[in-house]
Design an enzyme around this catalytic site. Structure first.
Site, PDB file in Angstrom:
ATOM      1  N   ASP A  98       0.851  -1.186   0.000  1.00  0.00           N
ATOM      2  CA  ASP A  98       0.000   0.000   0.000  1.00  0.00           C
ATOM      3  C   ASP A  98       0.895   1.247   0.000  1.00  0.00           C
ATOM      4  O   ASP A  98       1.818   1.360   0.818  1.00  0.00           O
ATOM      5  CB  ASP A  98      -0.906   0.000   1.233  1.00  0.00           C
ATOM      6  N   ILE A  99       0.633   2.182  -0.922  1.00  0.00           N
ATOM      7  CA  ILE A  99       1.409   3.424  -0.976  1.00  0.00           C
ATOM      8  C   ILE A  99       0.995   4.292   0.205  1.00  0.00           C
ATOM      9  O   ILE A  99      -0.188   4.587   0.388  1.00  0.00           O
ATOM     10  CB  ILE A  99       1.172   4.165  -2.311  1.00  0.00           C
ATOM     11  N   ASN A 132      -2.459  13.015  -4.143  1.00  0.00           N
ATOM     12  CA  ASN A 132      -3.508  13.553  -5.004  1.00  0.00           C
ATOM     13  C   ASN A 132      -3.915  14.954  -4.581  1.00  0.00           C
ATOM     14  O   ASN A 132      -4.135  15.839  -5.421  1.00  0.00           O
ATOM     15  CB  ASN A 132      -4.727  12.630  -4.990  1.00  0.00           C
ATOM     16  N   HIS A 191      -4.387  14.722  -9.365  1.00  0.00           N
ATOM     17  CA  HIS A 191      -4.604  13.338  -9.779  1.00  0.00           C
ATOM     18  C   HIS A 191      -3.700  12.886 -10.938  1.00  0.00           C
ATOM     19  O   HIS A 191      -3.311  11.714 -10.967  1.00  0.00           O
ATOM     20  CB  HIS A 191      -6.078  13.124 -10.134  1.00  0.00           C
ATOM     21  N   ASP A 243      -1.646   9.477 -10.743  1.00  0.00           N
ATOM     22  CA  ASP A 243      -1.657   8.413 -11.755  1.00  0.00           C
ATOM     23  C   ASP A 243      -0.240   8.059 -12.198  1.00  0.00           C
ATOM     24  O   ASP A 243       0.094   6.886 -12.403  1.00  0.00           O
ATOM     25  CB  ASP A 243      -2.484   8.842 -12.969  1.00  0.00           C
ATOM     26  N   GLU A 245      -4.679   2.306  -4.297  1.00  0.00           N
ATOM     27  CA  GLU A 245      -3.227   2.421  -4.224  1.00  0.00           C
ATOM     28  C   GLU A 245      -2.594   1.163  -3.652  1.00  0.00           C
ATOM     29  O   GLU A 245      -1.464   1.195  -3.164  1.00  0.00           O
ATOM     30  CB  GLU A 245      -2.822   3.636  -3.389  1.00  0.00           C
ATOM     31  N   ARG A 250      13.279  -5.297  -0.905  1.00  0.00           N
ATOM     32  CA  ARG A 250      13.822  -4.798  -2.184  1.00  0.00           C
ATOM     33  C   ARG A 250      12.830  -3.868  -2.867  1.00  0.00           C
ATOM     34  O   ARG A 250      13.195  -2.806  -3.390  1.00  0.00           O
ATOM     35  CB  ARG A 250      14.177  -5.964  -3.103  1.00  0.00           C
TER      36      ARG A 250
END
Length: 280
Positions: free
Chosen positions: A148-149, A156, A161, A165, A191, A211
């Site tokens: 998950d980012i 955003n 946005h 993207d 995300e 990594r």
């Protein structure tokens, strides 16, 4: 061609190159169907001068053309629906190379996320269940990484946005570069991404997660005078004797719990579902 209409590989297209093609679940089959209800060497398709023939090879769950289970070799025609076992239905089709190319393009569009080109959620659900079944059947290892980012909403909100993207596409590309051909990358949610790592132990999945985490830290997107950078949190679930996992949903839930722990302990780190310590 065999075009899978129903089953774990829904949408898959198989070209019958040879005069004699073995269809089955085994590694030696020419057309491999990752379906537990399909036998290792389930059926044979033969191309002869007077047409195309299908025969069952003593499979456990049988082969059916239309509504008729076949007991001996039968001739099949364009448009016939073939059941291999009880779950997988394939349509037999005669088509030109141009038609085949169009069908494969449609297949790709139906299985890929249009933004990141990672596989979509529908493909992930089918693939993970078949990989889990394969790992149980052969006693091999399987790992799932849920990524998950971190603070993606802020990306955003601050940069817009289009930048969000661009970040998603770069993250997907960065992850894909870390993977082997037999691994699978899918976009799980807005995300969130999932990696299915075949034959990978928990320890090696942790190394892979580290990594990927470090690689994503290197991503930089220039937005005017500013630079957008992101980090990611990773949850790992692996099949072990203590955690065999009865379903794909159960394995995803375990990785999700590990991801939650990674975020709760500061983000930008990898957590294992079997551990309570940070791996950073």
């Amino acid at each position: 061609m065999l075009f899978v209409l129903r089953g774990p590989q829904h949408g898959a297209v198989f070209r019958l190159y040879r005069q004699s093609t073995i269809v089955g679940r085994g590694e030696g089959a020419d057309v491999r169907l990752t379906d537990d209800a399909v036998s290792r060497f389930h059926a044979r398709v033969s191309v002869e001068e007077d047409g195309v023939y299908l025969e069952d090879l003593g499979s456990r769950n049988g082969t059916t053309v239309g509504d008729t289970p076949i007991r001996e070799r039968v001739k099949i025609g364009d448009g016939d629906h073939i059941w291999f076992g009880s779950n997988t239905i394939a349509k037999f089709s005669l088509m030109t190379e141009l038609e085949e190319e169009a069908l494969r393009t449609l297949q790709e569009l139906s299985l890929r996320d249009p933004l990141t080109r990672a596989y979509n959620r529908r493909y992930l659900d089918d693939r993970l269940q078949s990989e889990l079944s394969y790992a149980r059947r052969h006693g091999t290892e399987l790992s799932l990484l849920l990524l998950d980012i971190d603070h993606f909403k802020q990306v955003n909100d601050r940069f817009g946005h289009p930048t969000g993207d661009a970040v998603l596409k770069l993250v997907a590309t960065s992850i894909q570069r870390m993977l082997r051909p037999e691994d699978t990358l899918a976009r799980y949610g807005g995300e969130e991404f999932v990696v299915i790592a075949r034959g990978t132990s928990e320890r090696n999945a942790q190394i892979l997660g580290e990594r990927i985490r470090k690689q994503i830290r290197e991503i930089a997107v220039a937005v005017g005078p500013e630079t957008c950078r992101v980090t990611t949190s990773v949850g790992v679930a692996s099949t072990t004797s203590e955690t065999p996992y009865d379903s794909a949903a159960e394995m995803v839930a375990a990785a999700d719990r590990a991801l939650y722990e990674a975020k709760a302990h500061g983000r930008d780190r990898v957590y294992l579902s079997s551990a309570t310590t940070t791996h950073h």
